[in-house]
Design an enzyme around this catalytic site. Sequence first.
Site, PDB file in Angstrom:
ATOM      1  N   HIS A 145       0.862  -1.182   0.000  1.00  9.79           N
ATOM      2  CA  HIS A 145       0.000   0.000   0.000  1.00  9.79           C
ATOM      3  C   HIS A 145       0.901   1.235   0.000  1.00  9.79           C
ATOM      4  CE1 HIS A 145      -4.248  -1.475   1.118  1.00  9.79           C
ATOM      5  NE2 HIS A 145      -3.572  -2.483   0.594  1.00  9.79           N
TER       6      HIS A 145
ATOM      7  N   GLU B 128       0.970   4.094   1.448  1.00  9.08           N
ATOM      8  CA  GLU B 128       1.385   4.687   2.715  1.00  9.08           C
ATOM      9  C   GLU B 128       2.574   3.946   3.316  1.00  9.08           C
ATOM     10  OE1 GLU B 128      -3.233   4.953   2.669  1.00  9.08           O
ATOM     11  OE2 GLU B 128      -1.648   3.761   1.758  1.00  9.08           O
TER      12      GLU B 128
END
Length: 545
Positions: free
Chosen positions: A83, A85
């Site tokens: 992901h 992030e």
Amino acid sequence: MSWKLDKQFSDKICNFSHDFFNKKLIKKGKPISGEWTVLATLVLVVENTSSYEIKQVLSLGTGNRCLGKSSLSNQGDVLNDSHAEIICKRSFQKFCYNEILNLLQSKYYNSILFNIEYHDSNNNNKDNDNNGSLPTISIKKGHSLHFYVNQTPCGDCSIFPFKKETQPENFIEKEKLEKDGKDKIENHEKKEQKDIIKQVDKDKDEENYEDEESKRKLKKVKDDNNNNNNNNNNNNNNNNNNNNNNNNNNNNNNNNNNNNNINNNNNQYDDIQRTGAKTVFGEPEDKKLIGVDYHQIGVLRVKPGRGDPTVSMSCSDKIARWNVLGIQGSLLSHFIKEQIFLSSITIGDLFNHSSIYRGLIGRLLPNPTTTTTETSSSSSSSSSSSNTIPNFKLNSDLEIFSTNIQFQFSKLLLESDQQNNNKSTSSGLAISFCYPNQHEVTIAINGKKMGTNQKNFNAISQRSSICKFNLFKLFHQLVLIIKNKNSNEENEKNNQIVLIDSLFNYYECKHLSKKYYQEYEKLKEFKFKNWLTNSSDLENFVLDN
């Protein structure tokens, strides 16, 4: 003017990040036509007494997939979580290692972020790096770190209510579409697992591979477009007021009011924005009832998987943990003086201030507000006592901002394009970047570098530079340099660096960071009791001596 008082700050951070992605990064790894991805950046801001400057993107990540449990490696040689992030955070850690290495190797090096000080084994300050001096790294005065992500992080932050009347599709039909999409994915799972290596060699085949979260949210995001644009406008006003007053109580009130609206005034809302992230064992399970009672709020969740369940905590949970432990991680805590906290987070699509505040800060407070039996039990399941003040440092000053400026490869933008009649898919690639110029593309479905195939899958050259193994190598480079600078007999008796240098086991070196793990245990005891941790079997890999 301080960045906190600048009403345009979030848009400036967003534009700075988008410009960097468009102009500074090469095309390799970027989505192709019909593909979307998530973008996250960590931006350095330098402030003096009268003004501030958005200085540099220190790290960047794109991606929205993670590996299932059966695909994890006990060698630390794959990226478990791709992901955006998390890619961005790991890229920042790589940046930190590189900066500290440069500081140690040259007293003339001027780091963009860090200062270095030296002290002896008795913690007395010294003026230079003569023998017997141990380094301590700290962030320069006036320097702050600001996180941007183009859509709300998966997990608790992305759960908020909305009115069905604002949606363009019939709710029942929408639910049917979601179910049909999920069934199609499950039917194709075996075939795609066999073809996984073939797919990663051809970018054009990536559009055929899509996880459950991607399929589900495509429908939902399209439905929630109008409603969430209204939320963005309202919350921008709230944020600006909060910034001008610099008052955290406003954030608390916003969060509490939202909980009351969800649970006490159900007639105001018809449904709740949903997440594919599943509750972890020990947390109250989602009730999956019609409307606003579909989800539990405030609970720990894992990222969704495709048949093979994941053990990666949701991005909401991980960012919340950063607000206690910092983004530097356990290994860098051996060198860095204090936790490195984010000063702000700016979020684009699907922004809801109250749900984001709850997910990142509110549920970590001593007495998070809960208004239903189910939510209260959720809070107690993650907390040993809701009346006990947690004895850990919480980054409650984190500023939460929104922006209406959309990322060109966002799912919401792609789905709202009326001229796009083709099926949209999530990109199967993940980009990582760290300052000054280290750029890498990995394949999200196997956690290895782009170009990996069946023949070279286990080659050292195909490991990502931000996988656990390679970050551990950078850690040991630091240890070796410090040991060589610290070679007198007295310091060798008292120096933990010497002890670390004798260890080549990843798990053992991580857990030697006592201060970090003391805070981590407090967090688990008081709030995140059911946090999933990797089995030690997955972290017992060693470096070659």
